[in-house]
Design an enzyme around this catalytic site. Structure first.
Site, PDB file in Angstrom:
ATOM      1  CG  HIS A  67       0.198  -0.605 -15.370  1.00 51.88           C
ATOM      2  ND1 HIS A  67       0.340  -2.304 -15.010  1.00 51.88           N
ATOM      3  CD2 HIS A  67       1.859  -0.888 -16.846  1.00 51.88           C
ATOM      4  CE1 HIS A  67       1.012  -2.750 -16.350  1.00 51.88           C
ATOM      5  NE2 HIS A  67       1.724  -2.124 -16.877  1.00 51.88           N
ATOM      6  CG  ASN A 121      -4.492  -0.097 -11.928  1.00 50.88           C
ATOM      7  OD1 ASN A 121      -3.996  -0.124 -10.516  1.00 50.88           O
ATOM      8  ND2 ASN A 121      -3.906  -0.449 -12.946  1.00 50.88           N
ATOM      9  N   GLY A 171       0.701  -1.860   0.078  1.00 54.13           N
ATOM     10  CA  GLY A 171      -0.181   0.068  -0.254  1.00 54.13           C
ATOM     11  C   GLY A 171       0.305   1.438  -0.037  1.00 54.13           C
ATOM     12  CD  GLU A 196       4.021   3.579  -9.315  1.00 53.39           C
ATOM     13  OE1 GLU A 196       3.243   3.156  -8.552  1.00 53.39           O
ATOM     14  OE2 GLU A 196       4.717   2.207  -9.743  1.00 53.39           O
ATOM     15  CB  THR A 206     -11.861  -0.627 -19.693  1.00 56.22           C
ATOM     16  OG1 THR A 206     -10.597  -0.557 -20.006  1.00 56.22           O
ATOM     17  CG2 THR A 206     -12.239   1.348 -19.957  1.00 56.22           C
ATOM     18  NE  ARG A 244     -12.288 -13.004 -12.450  1.00 57.73           N
ATOM     19  CZ  ARG A 244     -11.914 -12.107 -13.783  1.00 57.73           C
ATOM     20  NH1 ARG A 244     -11.954 -13.629 -14.782  1.00 57.73           N
ATOM     21  NH2 ARG A 244     -11.626 -11.471 -14.064  1.00 57.73           N
TER      22      ARG A 244
END
Length: 224
Positions: free
Chosen positions: A120, A118, A19, A185, A152, A76
């Protein structure tokens, strides 16, 4: 145009590991740089360090166990329906994936279309998936970096919000490169959340447009 909010943006974070991006967001919120409130940190891992970080800051930490859903043909989707109930209970406006090691299904994607982000560690669309720093080095890339994008159905395929680039050095290892990317990030993820909170993000197909009333230079190039 920017939207003036009267209450902080309600954010929930999905995390599976340490985290560090969650911590960067917490720090930015506490410093007044992001007008948001983290209403819950949710993990599929009971011992995730991210949950401990949440507890230290008085944030609701929730473990949603995937085991009861194992073996089902819709395991899922069933798990994501359980997550969706939790998110709705907390009146979540924006969902953030921060080292969340599960592929989300259409259950969440549709419920939070253009409201789930998100981050990446590559300059998408190059190198989706895992081991991206090694791939960038092996391919002889001169630049690597990170991308904040809307989520997406496709893995790491959503519309790009912000990117930060870092040079790949001749002596780089995947670990050294990853460490430099992580610094970026921690800068751009909180920034993307603040842009959302200000109502400055618009999506047209695959393109994200940022309201330029307050130009910031949202594409960041770093020499770190």
């Amino acid at each position: 145009m920017s939207i003036s909010r009267t209450t902080p943006l309600r954010v929930a974070v999905l995390a599976s590991g340490r985290g560090s991006n969650l911590q960067a967001l917490i720090d930015a919120i506490e410093a007044g740089q992001v007008q948001a409130r983290i209403v819950a940190v949710i993990s599929n891992k009971k011992e995730a360090v991210a949950l401990e970080r949440a507890r230290k800051h008085g944030i609701k930490d929730l473990f949603v166990d995937p085991k009861p859903f194992a073996g089902r043909p819709d395991s899922r989707e069933a798990y994501d329906r359980s997550l969706l109930e939790v998110l709705q209970q907390h009146e979540t406006e924006l969902v953030l994936l921060a080292g969340y090691m599960k592929i989300v299904t259409t259950v969440l994607v549709n419920a939070y279309a253009n409201r789930m982000m998100n981050i990446h560690p590559s300059l998408l669309p190059a190198f989706p998936g895992l081991e991206v720093q090694k791939k960038a080095i092996d391919w002889g890339c001169k630049l690597a970096g990170c991308t904040v994008h809307f989520v997406t159905e496709g893995v790491d395929e959503g519309p790009i919000i912000i990117q930060a680039a870092v040079p790949i050095l001749d002596a780089d290892t995947p670990e050294a490169l990853a460490a430099r990317i992580l610094v970026q990030e921690h800068k751009i993820y909180p920034r993307a959340v603040q842009l959302f909170a200000e109502g400055r993000l618009g999506v047209d197909g695959r393109r994200v447009f940022i309201d330029s009333a307050k130009p910031d230079g949202e594409v960041i190039v770093s020499a770190v």
